[in-house]
Design a protein around this motif. Structure first.
Motif, PDB file in Angstrom:
ATOM      1  N   LYS A  55       0.828  -1.206   0.000  1.00 45.30           N
ATOM      2  CA  LYS A  55       0.000   0.000   0.000  1.00 45.30           C
ATOM      3  C   LYS A  55       0.859   1.251   0.000  1.00 45.30           C
ATOM      4  O   LYS A  55       0.548   2.237  -0.698  1.00 45.30           O
ATOM      5  CB  LYS A  55      -0.916  -0.010   1.215  1.00 45.30           C
ATOM      6  CG  LYS A  55      -1.862   1.172   1.291  1.00 45.30           C
ATOM      7  CD  LYS A  55      -2.801   1.040   2.492  1.00 45.30           C
ATOM      8  CE  LYS A  55      -3.775   2.203   2.555  1.00 45.30           C
ATOM      9  NZ  LYS A  55      -4.694   2.077   3.714  1.00 45.30           N
ATOM     10  N   TYR A  58       2.420   1.375  -3.663  1.00 47.85           N
ATOM     11  CA  TYR A  58       1.557   1.425  -4.841  1.00 47.85           C
ATOM     12  C   TYR A  58       0.150   1.977  -4.573  1.00 47.85           C
ATOM     13  O   TYR A  58      -0.661   2.068  -5.501  1.00 47.85           O
ATOM     14  CB  TYR A  58       1.402   0.015  -5.428  1.00 47.85           C
ATOM     15  CG  TYR A  58       2.704  -0.611  -5.854  1.00 47.85           C
ATOM     16  CD1 TYR A  58       3.349  -0.193  -7.015  1.00 47.85           C
ATOM     17  CD2 TYR A  58       3.280  -1.630  -5.092  1.00 47.85           C
ATOM     18  CE1 TYR A  58       4.548  -0.772  -7.405  1.00 47.85           C
ATOM     19  CE2 TYR A  58       4.479  -2.212  -5.480  1.00 47.85           C
ATOM     20  CZ  TYR A  58       5.106  -1.782  -6.635  1.00 47.85           C
ATOM     21  OH  TYR A  58       6.286  -2.355  -7.016  1.00 47.85           O
ATOM     22  N   LYS A  60      -1.217   5.002  -3.956  1.00 48.88           N
ATOM     23  CA  LYS A  60      -1.681   6.184  -4.673  1.00 48.88           C
ATOM     24  C   LYS A  60      -1.867   5.915  -6.176  1.00 48.88           C
ATOM     25  O   LYS A  60      -2.811   6.410  -6.797  1.00 48.88           O
ATOM     26  CB  LYS A  60      -0.726   7.348  -4.457  1.00 48.88           C
ATOM     27  CG  LYS A  60      -0.793   7.935  -3.053  1.00 48.88           C
ATOM     28  CD  LYS A  60       0.091   9.172  -2.922  1.00 48.88           C
ATOM     29  CE  LYS A  60      -0.025   9.749  -1.517  1.00 48.88           C
ATOM     30  NZ  LYS A  60       0.828  10.960  -1.338  1.00 48.88           N
ATOM     31  N   SER A  61      -0.961   5.112  -6.739  1.00 50.00           N
ATOM     32  CA  SER A  61      -1.089   4.826  -8.169  1.00 50.00           C
ATOM     33  C   SER A  61      -2.323   3.973  -8.441  1.00 50.00           C
ATOM     34  O   SER A  61      -3.028   4.165  -9.441  1.00 50.00           O
ATOM     35  CB  SER A  61       0.173   4.132  -8.678  1.00 50.00           C
ATOM     36  OG  SER A  61       0.369   2.889  -8.026  1.00 50.00           O
ATOM     37  N   ILE A  62      -2.607   3.030  -7.514  1.00 53.60           N
ATOM     38  CA  ILE A  62      -3.820   2.215  -7.676  1.00 53.60           C
ATOM     39  C   ILE A  62      -5.056   3.073  -7.485  1.00 53.60           C
ATOM     40  O   ILE A  62      -6.051   2.925  -8.198  1.00 53.60           O
ATOM     41  CB  ILE A  62      -3.797   1.034  -6.675  1.00 53.60           C
ATOM     42  CG1 ILE A  62      -2.749   0.015  -7.113  1.00 53.60           C
ATOM     43  CG2 ILE A  62      -5.177   0.395  -6.571  1.00 53.60           C
ATOM     44  CD1 ILE A  62      -2.590  -1.167  -6.173  1.00 53.60           C
ATOM     45  N   ALA A  64      -5.291   6.204  -8.163  1.00 55.58           N
ATOM     46  CA  ALA A  64      -5.433   7.017  -9.379  1.00 55.58           C
ATOM     47  C   ALA A  64      -6.101   6.214 -10.486  1.00 55.58           C
ATOM     48  O   ALA A  64      -6.942   6.737 -11.234  1.00 55.58           O
ATOM     49  CB  ALA A  64      -4.068   7.520  -9.832  1.00 55.58           C
ATOM     50  N   GLU A  65      -5.746   4.923 -10.586  1.00 57.56           N
ATOM     51  CA  GLU A  65      -6.386   4.051 -11.569  1.00 57.56           C
ATOM     52  C   GLU A  65      -7.881   3.927 -11.283  1.00 57.56           C
ATOM     53  O   GLU A  65      -8.713   3.961 -12.200  1.00 57.56           O
ATOM     54  CB  GLU A  65      -5.739   2.664 -11.551  1.00 57.56           C
ATOM     55  CG  GLU A  65      -4.324   2.626 -12.109  1.00 57.56           C
ATOM     56  CD  GLU A  65      -3.735   1.222 -12.041  1.00 57.56           C
ATOM     57  OE1 GLU A  65      -4.469   0.299 -11.626  1.00 57.56           O
ATOM     58  OE2 GLU A  65      -2.555   1.060 -12.393  1.00 57.56           O
ATOM     59  N   ASN A  68      -9.715   7.093 -12.331  1.00 61.26           N
ATOM     60  CA  ASN A  68      -9.866   7.144 -13.796  1.00 61.26           C
ATOM     61  C   ASN A  68     -10.951   6.183 -14.280  1.00 61.26           C
ATOM     62  O   ASN A  68     -11.720   6.501 -15.190  1.00 61.26           O
ATOM     63  CB  ASN A  68      -8.533   6.814 -14.466  1.00 61.26           C
ATOM     64  CG  ASN A  68      -7.523   7.938 -14.339  1.00 61.26           C
ATOM     65  OD1 ASN A  68      -7.896   9.103 -14.234  1.00 61.26           O
ATOM     66  ND2 ASN A  68      -6.248   7.599 -14.343  1.00 61.26           N
ATOM     67  N   GLU A 102      -4.668  15.252  -3.675  1.00 63.87           N
ATOM     68  CA  GLU A 102      -3.771  14.428  -2.863  1.00 63.87           C
ATOM     69  C   GLU A 102      -4.555  13.713  -1.762  1.00 63.87           C
ATOM     70  O   GLU A 102      -4.318  12.533  -1.468  1.00 63.87           O
ATOM     71  CB  GLU A 102      -2.677  15.302  -2.248  1.00 63.87           C
ATOM     72  CG  GLU A 102      -1.615  14.547  -1.472  1.00 63.87           C
ATOM     73  CD  GLU A 102      -0.738  13.678  -2.359  1.00 63.87           C
ATOM     74  OE1 GLU A 102      -0.151  12.715  -1.837  1.00 63.87           O
ATOM     75  OE2 GLU A 102      -0.657  13.950  -3.578  1.00 63.87           O
ATOM     76  N   LEU A 105      -6.483  10.796  -3.286  1.00 64.47           N
ATOM     77  CA  LEU A 105      -5.601   9.658  -3.578  1.00 64.47           C
ATOM     78  C   LEU A 105      -5.114   8.970  -2.318  1.00 64.47           C
ATOM     79  O   LEU A 105      -4.706   7.805  -2.360  1.00 64.47           O
ATOM     80  CB  LEU A 105      -4.400  10.134  -4.414  1.00 64.47           C
ATOM     81  CG  LEU A 105      -4.725  10.672  -5.809  1.00 64.47           C
ATOM     82  CD1 LEU A 105      -3.451  11.115  -6.506  1.00 64.47           C
ATOM     83  CD2 LEU A 105      -5.438   9.613  -6.645  1.00 64.47           C
ATOM     84  N   SER A 106      -5.177   9.677  -1.202  1.00 61.51           N
ATOM     85  CA  SER A 106      -4.769   9.096   0.078  1.00 61.51           C
ATOM     86  C   SER A 106      -5.967   8.563   0.854  1.00 61.51           C
ATOM     87  O   SER A 106      -5.830   8.169   2.022  1.00 61.51           O
ATOM     88  CB  SER A 106      -4.039  10.145   0.932  1.00 61.51           C
ATOM     89  OG  SER A 106      -2.896  10.631   0.258  1.00 61.51           O
TER      90      SER A 106
END
Length: 320
Positions: A55, A58, A60-62, A64-65, A68, A102, A105-106
């Protein structure tokens, strides 16, 4: 997920969508659980990486996915659930503030966005029994066919040398050298150049000054390049051309016969006339079809009255 209609005015709709932070976090944890056994991190055996560590690396990137995916898929799902069709691509607006993004995403703030669109109005189909149209029929005359063939024949027209002075329609063969302020310029020189007077291939005024020349003449022609001439260094400038006339030739009379047909790549004059007749009839057919279409549309316009989506009208206007 909360879906709230905030505007329903005419065809306009605005929907506010809120995905609670806890729901986003749950989705992220589910996605992390799926990838935990697939990631490879130095210092950990495959499948033994702690979820908390995955976690951290990865998360924040997850997230973001996930954002989207929701932005991409949810609008069409909302429209489907509401039984509506958007006239154009719905407009999606969400925060552009970096600090708020931010937090999303958090998983510290809810994901919020608005969906704005115009629906396609309901249209009740009406009977078309009263619609009438008139389709015009054009009879193509032999004179019109011959006139068109003569225009086509200009590409295969031959010229015969003449001793007299050049007139409109004659072909002049010449050498020329163009100058601006007394200096020759690139592209302003040619030898054995052929120019038919009246073809308007050269700078305005150039061909007019060739009327009256004959073989052996030397002449200086003065013209002004158009202000919008592609070559910026010549645009709007006065130029002179030193001309040496080598030959003046008059166009041979065009006779519509098998010889002309052969020059144009057709086996006979009758076949040529058949082809030209078909082309003219096709051109008239396009015009009459457009007139029929206009008759139908005018009658449909009188038959139907409904509000048009403004964005669709604007898009069509821009296309036109």
């Amino acid at each position: 997920m909360q879906v709230t209609e905030t505007l329903a005015e005419g065809l306009k709709r605005e929907i506010k969508v809120v995905v609670p932070a806890k729901d986003m976090e749950q989705r992220m944890n589910e996605r992390l659980a799926e990838v935990k056994d697939k990631v490879r991190i130095n210092g950990f055996r495959p499948g033994k990486v702690p979820v908390a560590h995955v976690k951290k690396m990865y998360g924040k990137s997850i997230m973001a996915e996930l954002v989207n995916e929701i932005i991409r898929d949810k609008p069409s799902a909302i429209l489907s659930e509401r039984g509506e069709k958007s006239a154009t691509q719905p407009e999606i607006v969400m925060t552009e503030d970096e600090k708020e993004a931010e937090k999303i995403l958090s998983a510290q703030a809810d994901l919020e966005f608005t969906l704005s669109y115009e629906i396609i109005p309901a249209i009740e189909l009406k009977s078309v029994d009263g619609i009438k149209v008139t389709r015009e029929v054009v009879d193509v005359s032999d004179e019109e066919i011959n006139e068109q063939i003569e225009k086509i024949a200009e590409s295969a027209r031959t010229f015969e040398t003449k001793k007299g002075k050049a007139a409109e329609g004659d072909r002049v063969t010449m050498d020329y050298l163009g100058k601006v302020d007394g200096e020759a310029f690139d592209g302003g020189k040619d030898e054995d150049a052929e120019l038919v007077i009246g073809s308007n291939r050269f700078i305005p005024g150039f061909e007019d000054q060739l009327v009256g020349v004959k073989a052996g003449d030397e002449k200086v022609i003065t013209v002004t390049f158009p202000a919008d001439y592609p070559a910026a260094n010549l645009a709007g400038k006065e130029a002179t051309f030193d001309i040496t006339v080598k030959e003046v030739a008059s166009p041979a009379k065009t006779e519509i016969n098998d010889e002309l047909a052969t020059k144009l790549g057709v086996e006979s004059v009758e076949k040529l006339k058949e082809i030209v007749r078909g082309q003219i009839e096709s051109q008239y057919g396009n015009v009459t079809r457009q007139k029929v279409k206009r008759q139908i549309l005018d009658q449909l316009d009188a038959l139907y009255k409904f509000e048009s989506p403004s964005k669709l009208v604007d898009a069509e206007f821009e296309n036109i």
